[in-house]
Motif scaffolding. Structure first.
Motif: not given
Length: 223
Positions: A213-223
């Motif tokens: 879940a963390a991988v999926a969420l972080y890969e979609r997050r805009s930094l």
């Protein structure tokens, strides 16, 4: 930067906090005798939580997330390093707490000092795993927006879930006290070690799901 270097980065950042936590455990739990009668896994768990949370919040405070994202480094590796770091810092905390106990036994009666026992250690590990299985996906999804209060958010969320679960048990079985008494009675076939093993196993499974879940969420997050 490799995953090992990411973990070493967190350890270097944590040097002063490791020392601070080490002194805190020695002073509060051994010199002052706070929480006397509790198993040794309790101060070790508090120490672990302190190191893991400070490591994640330091990254957000120093905008390390943006820096790491700009490097030729997969976000999956950044997430994995945080999860592995959780186990590394917990190992540090438990080892240093055990060292304090051995040191204290040289000047205090050993039979008056707590020690690690299997049931409490397993239950403590289970609690840490469940907590960070919820914490890290939220951390990687929202970052600095809630990182300063994220541990409180998770505590209230977990506490609320436990209260709701107990209420459901009461509505369906006539009281949590009766149910817990039945589970822990000698005739139930269960003991704290069995419950701890089940809890730790559940925590490990939840940690794996949490990582995905963390991988999926972080890969979609805009930094």
């Amino acid at each position: 930067m490799t995953m090992g270097q990411l973990i070493m980065k967190d350890i270097r950042i944590q040097k002063k906090y490791i020392l601070l936590g080490f002194l805190f455990v020695g002073f509060v739990f051994f010199a002052l005798g706070a929480f006397e009668g509790l198993p040794l896994s309790m101060p070790a768990a508090i120490f672990s939580h302190f190191l893991i949370v400070v490591a994640s919040k330091s990254d957000e405070k120093n905008n390390n997330g943006r820096l790491l994202a700009s490097m030729p480094l997969r976000r999956r590796d950044i997430v994995t390093a945080k999860y592995l770091g959780m186990f590394v810092f917990a190992a540090f905390a438990f080892a240093l707490t055990a060292f304090w106990r051995l040191l204290s036994a040289s000047v205090l009666p050993a039979n008056e000092l707590p020690w690690f026992d299997l049931p409490s250690t397993l239950l403590t590990i289970a609690i840490l795993l469940v907590f960070y299985s919820i914490y890290f996906p939220l951390f990687f999804a929202y970052g600095s927006r809630i990182s300063q209060v994220l541990d409180l958010v998770v505590i209230f969320a977990v506490g609320g879930a436990v209260v709701i679960t107990f209420r459901i048990i009461e509505w369906t079985n006539g009281g949590t006290g009766i149910l817990l008494r039945d589970w822990l009675s000698p005739d139930s076939g269960l003991d704290l070690t069995t419950i701890g093993l089940c809890g730790a196993g559940f925590g490990l499974v939840l940690t794996v799901i949490s990582w995905f879940a963390a991988v999926a969420l972080y890969e979609r997050r805009s930094l």
